[in-house]
Scaffold this motif. Structure first.
Motif, short mmCIF file in Angstrom:
data_model
loop_
_atom_site.label_atom_id
_atom_site.label_comp_id
_atom_site.label_asym_id
_atom_site.label_seq_id
_atom_site.Cartn_x
_atom_site.Cartn_y
_atom_site.Cartn_z
N GLU A 152 1.31 -1.49 0.19
CA GLU A 152 -0.38 0.49 -0.18
C GLU A 152 1.19 0.71 -0.08
O GLU A 152 2.12 1.41 0.35
N PRO A 153 0.42 2.21 -0.55
CA PRO A 153 0.99 3.56 -0.57
C PRO A 153 2.08 4.22 0.89
O PRO A 153 2.99 3.95 0.66
N MET A 154 1.26 3.99 1.96
CA MET A 154 1.53 4.45 2.87
C MET A 154 2.63 3.10 3.76
O MET A 154 3.19 3.60 4.24
N GLU A 155 2.04 2.05 3.42
CA GLU A 155 3.39 1.17 3.69
C GLU A 155 4.90 1.43 2.64
O GLU A 155 6.18 1.63 3.77
N VAL A 156 4.77 1.57 1.87
CA VAL A 156 5.62 2.07 1.16
C VAL A 156 6.64 3.41 2.13
O VAL A 156 7.94 3.71 2.35
N VAL A 157 5.68 4.28 2.51
CA VAL A 157 6.20 6.11 3.34
C VAL A 157 6.03 5.30 4.42
O VAL A 157 7.58 6.22 4.48
N GLN A 158 6.20 4.76 4.87
CA GLN A 158 6.54 4.64 6.86
C GLN A 158 7.58 4.14 6.43
O GLN A 158 8.49 3.62 7.26
N LYS A 159 7.95 2.45 5.37
CA LYS A 159 9.12 2.16 5.58
C LYS A 159 10.20 2.95 4.78
O LYS A 159 11.19 3.18 6.22
N TYR A 160 10.55 3.52 4.29
CA TYR A 160 11.03 4.61 4.39
C TYR A 160 11.80 6.11 4.76
O TYR A 160 12.65 6.42 4.95
N THR A 161 10.32 5.75 5.39
CA THR A 161 10.36 7.30 6.25
C THR A 161 11.20 7.16 7.53
O THR A 161 11.94 7.28 8.02
N VAL A 162 10.85 5.47 7.89
CA VAL A 162 11.85 5.03 9.50
C VAL A 162 13.22 4.92 8.74
O VAL A 162 13.64 5.53 9.20
#
Length: 494
Positions: free
Chosen positions: A101-111
């Motif tokens: 999901e887009p927000m999974e991508v966002v969370q993964k690379y923000t971390v």
């Protein structure tokens, strides 16, 4: 307490092309905005250089006694590489590639981004807003631009009218020093861009196709914001219609920052930023870093040694020291030889600082600490010239050696001033890790890590791989890397 008067510091302003005396809009208070990462993949080492450069700027302003509101955004939506093709949305591409999901991508690379910057000892910004958290503010800005005649709707998308902007006596191209009239004369309509009035017009809002995952309701239908608008919305909200410093890499100067200037002027009738600052690029072995050519390394691979370019791993402070040896506006080239030399220089500097506590004061001073101290400030006040500062710091190393050999003396007050100054520039301004990191606690740290390794081994034996991975990942986030081998699990500090 402010150390030096406001007219001491000079900053190179991209807008004027000159070094200018820095005068904040509000005495003692500074607003600074830096374009943050687009979190669809691991942060690039070149981006780390940019963020590290502005971390140094932030640190120096704090050192001078300013109160700084430092805003660095997270781009988590709307980063189109081509306004005419919504399939070029980087988040959409990555969600398809990773099946997330887009927000999974966002969370993964923000971390990942935060972890990397923590390893490299960057201070967190005062505020770290996201594009998706400011959709309402972006819609409000678009409505204002339409009302003032600077934007138009077309097929559910909204574009900024560059021709209309220039026709009203404004100057799109002033930041990047481009002649927009020549651009109009020498460009043609591109395929898929026929809904624009002019090829130079840029998207404020894009109509979402049925397959587009990231979408929000708007007065023009379901869609998502253009890339350039988010920074105007967030900088205005947190720093006001006009603020002191806007920073980013030189690759953002056009079109991203040029669009920000135009949006700010069109919305609020004033130039939004007093000082535009841009960092230069990072190369490796004399070549541009690129995944496609293979001349590429991730920030963590420099400190964990998992790469084919460098003969060993390097402490993050050594990498930071290497980066600070180049001026932020100069191209920086890293290589194995450059990193080895930086490591030797860093060790010399830290070793000299360690010796300071053992030096005894005298009744007289044979070294001119005041002149040396002034030379350090003069370097930093000349557009934050860290290479000259470092040269002066090594003059300080020479002082330490003379003092150790009893070939020079300092009074108690001069010794205290010298020690305080060199430590402030090395640790507070350049942001190099303190020489006391983990010292005195190494035995305790080792014991705790070994205990966690045992717990992880038990989890793996019980096939509890989720717990095993969690222990490994959380240790890595703290700068401790585990490496499994045939003889068991070893750990190292990164």
């Amino acid at each position: 307490m402010q150390l030096y008067t406001t007219n001491s510091l000079k900053i190179y302003n991209t807008l004027s092309g000159e070094k200018e005396v820095f005068v904040p809009l509000h005495d003692g208070n500074i607003g600074m905005y830096v374009c943050g990462p687009t979190v669809y993949s691991n942060v690039h080492l070149g981006n780390v250089r940019t963020f590290m450069s502005f971390d140094m700027v932030y640190r120096y302003l704090l050192h001078l006694g300013y109160k700084v509101r430092y805003v660095r955004n997270i781009t988590d939506a709307g980063h189109l590489t081509d306004d005419g093709n919504v399939d070029n949305d980087r988040f959409v591409k990555q969600t398809r590639l990773e099946k997330l999901e887009p927000m999974e991508v966002v969370q993964k690379y923000t971390v990942d981004f935060h972890r990397v910057l923590e390893v490299y000892n960057l201070l967190p910004p005062t505020i770290e807003p996201t594009a998706t958290g400011h959709i309402i503010e972006q819609i409000e800005l678009i409505e204002k631009l339409i009302e003032k005649g600077f934007a138009y709707e077309s097929n559910g998308s909204v574009y900024f009218d560059v021709f209309e902007y220039n026709k009203k006596g404004l100057n799109y191209g002033e930041l990047s020093n481009r002649n927009i009239e020549e651009l109009f004369a020498n460009t043609r309509d591109l395929d898929g861009q026929n809904e624009k009035k002019n090829p130079q017009d840029f998207a404020l809002w894009k109509n979402a196709s049925p397959a587009h995952i990231m979408r929000w309701n708007s007065p023009w239908g379901e869609g998502f914001p253009g890339w350039h608008l988010e920074c105007t919305a967030m900088s205005t909200k947190y720093l006001g219609e006009k603020f002191d410093i806007h920073g980013g890499g030189m690759d953002l100067k056009f079109p991203h920052h040029e669009c920000e200037v135009a949006q700010g002027k069109a919305c609020n009738d004033i130039s939004p930023v007093n000082y535009w600052m841009h960092t230069n690029m990072l190369t490796m072995n004399g070549l541009r870093m690129s995944k496609s050519t293979g001349n590429y390394i991730l920030p963590m691979q420099l400190v964990n040694g998992e790469n084919d370019f460098f003969e060993k791993k390097f402490q993050s402070s050594v990498v930071r020291f290497c980066f600070m040896q180049a001026h932020y506006r100069s191209v920086l080239d890293i290589s194995n030889e450059a990193m080895i030399a930086a490591e030797k220089g860093y060790n010399r500097l830290v070793e000299a600082i360690k010796q300071l506590d053992s030096i005894k004061a005298s009744t007289t001073s044979t070294l001119n600490v005041a002149d040396w101290k002034n030379s350090c400030y003069e370097a930093m006040n000349d557009d934050l010239n860290t290479p000259i500062l470092i040269a002066n710091l090594f003059e300080g190393v020479r002082f330490v050696n003379l003092l150790k050999e009893n070939s020079a003396t300092l009074t108690a007050s001069d010794l205290e001033d010298f020690s305080k100054t060199i430590k402030a520039f090395v640790f507070d301004v350049l942001g190099l890790a303190s020489e006391t990191s983990f010292e005195g606690n190494l035995e305790k740290v080792t014991g705790l890590v070994e205990l966690l390794i045992e717990m992880r081994n038990t989890a793996r034996a019980n096939k509890d791989f989720a717990m095993s991975d969690q222990i490994r990942d959380q240790l890595l986030a703290l700068g401790i890397q585990l490496k499994d081998g045939k003889d068991g699990t070893e750990f190292s500090m990164v």
